[in-house]
Design an enzyme around this catalytic site. Sequence first.
Site, PDB file in Angstrom:
ATOM      1  CG  ASP A  56      -0.237  -0.047   2.549  1.00  0.00           C
ATOM      2  OD1 ASP A  56       0.777  -0.763   2.657  1.00  0.00           O
ATOM      3  OD2 ASP A  56      -0.697   0.620   3.499  1.00  0.00           O
ATOM      4  CD  GLU A 102       4.237   0.586   6.920  1.00  0.00           C
ATOM      5  OE1 GLU A 102       5.091   0.969   7.741  1.00  0.00           O
ATOM      6  OE2 GLU A 102       3.789   1.333   6.017  1.00  0.00           O
TER       7      GLU A 102
END
Length: 432
Positions: free
Chosen positions: A97, A161
């Site tokens: 991400d 994350e």
Amino acid sequence: MRPARPGGFDANRPRPAVDTFVRVDRVRETAAELVRIDTRNPPGRESAAVPALVELLGAIGCATEVFTSRSGRPSVLAGYGRAAPGRPTLLINGHVDVVPVAESDWTVPPFEGVVRDGRLIGRGAADMKGGIAAAIEGLRACVDAGIDLGADIVFHLVADEETGGVHGTEELVAAGVVRADACIVPEPTDLRPAVAERGSWQARIEVSGTAGHGGDPARGRSAVADAARVTTALHLARFHDVPHPLLGSPTCNVAMVRGGVAANVIAPNCVLTIDRRTLPGETADDVYASIVRTIDAACPDVDYRVVPTFFCEASELPLPHPFADFVDRCRPGEAREDAGFVGLFLGSDARFLRNRLAIPTVVYGPGSIRQAHGADEWVEIEDLATAARTFARAMAGFADFVAGTGAREGSETRTPRTPPTTASERAGQPRD
């Protein structure tokens, strides 16, 4: 397993020249391919990258699977090797991400993977698709060199994350699927091995006053005025007498202020939002107590309440440590001109591996955190190649390193430690 050489792994001994099998064009294109995939979080678009990652890793010979969190967020798990009992395992943990973009601030489209003047430009180029590409290229180089690794190389390319890791690495840990003798997290560190990182404790401070007519402010008590005193007490306050050798002293940023009801009314309330960065070993209770002590010492007459909203713990790999030294020795000579280990003022998924599973974990990768999250984020192409060479050397030498240090002892019986805070305190809050 091959017998250990005296003293364990030596990155400079004669061996197949795995470095020479790293291809700059290939690592550049892999990184650009990943940058071209929009995986912004929020909202959490990691699924868009799954087909490309499965194809990339499968083409090298990795067995792949997709782990889906309870909330439906995918992480790609891949392994290269025999997965036989007794074989050492090196884990590469990277997040897929990326943070959102303000496209009007960019001079190039953020998801086109533009290469210009020796740099790859795009969201995630530094944080951390460039690092993932470098690690994949490191394994490719080992395969192309025909090296019998003697160890299993495992990739966990995870979701979430950037907003705390709840739906990615933390869920993998809770599910019991993280097993490794050591781990490298390829976050951007300017090609220096990072062995410590700060944590974050966030809270609202609700200050109460007494409303009154704005034309006579002395007749009431302004919560805004009191909040200003609290801000002065906390912002840039000194919380520890002895700084950490790599992380310095804890900091407190008063990030947001919201208060009052109208221009002609003495403010009856004001809310501060703070971010107190923490050091390894500090608990949420420790930080809460330090905030209260600081406010009470400077503002004993202020009516306030502290409401914690988020906590992610700091972490470190205490030095000296053989795995930290191993990663450092694997860096090519030109990269080692920047000697010494570093600490990070931000957080990463390394904390789950260090704190919950006691897996020795080093954060190392191409690019700089100074470029991460900003407009025109970039990474030097040559840094991608240098990082790939480091990963190739680490993968090629890991079995000998483990045999030479006895690092496997007890590694297969690790049980996740109880997290220091509740999931409800973490949900929906930014990580760094």
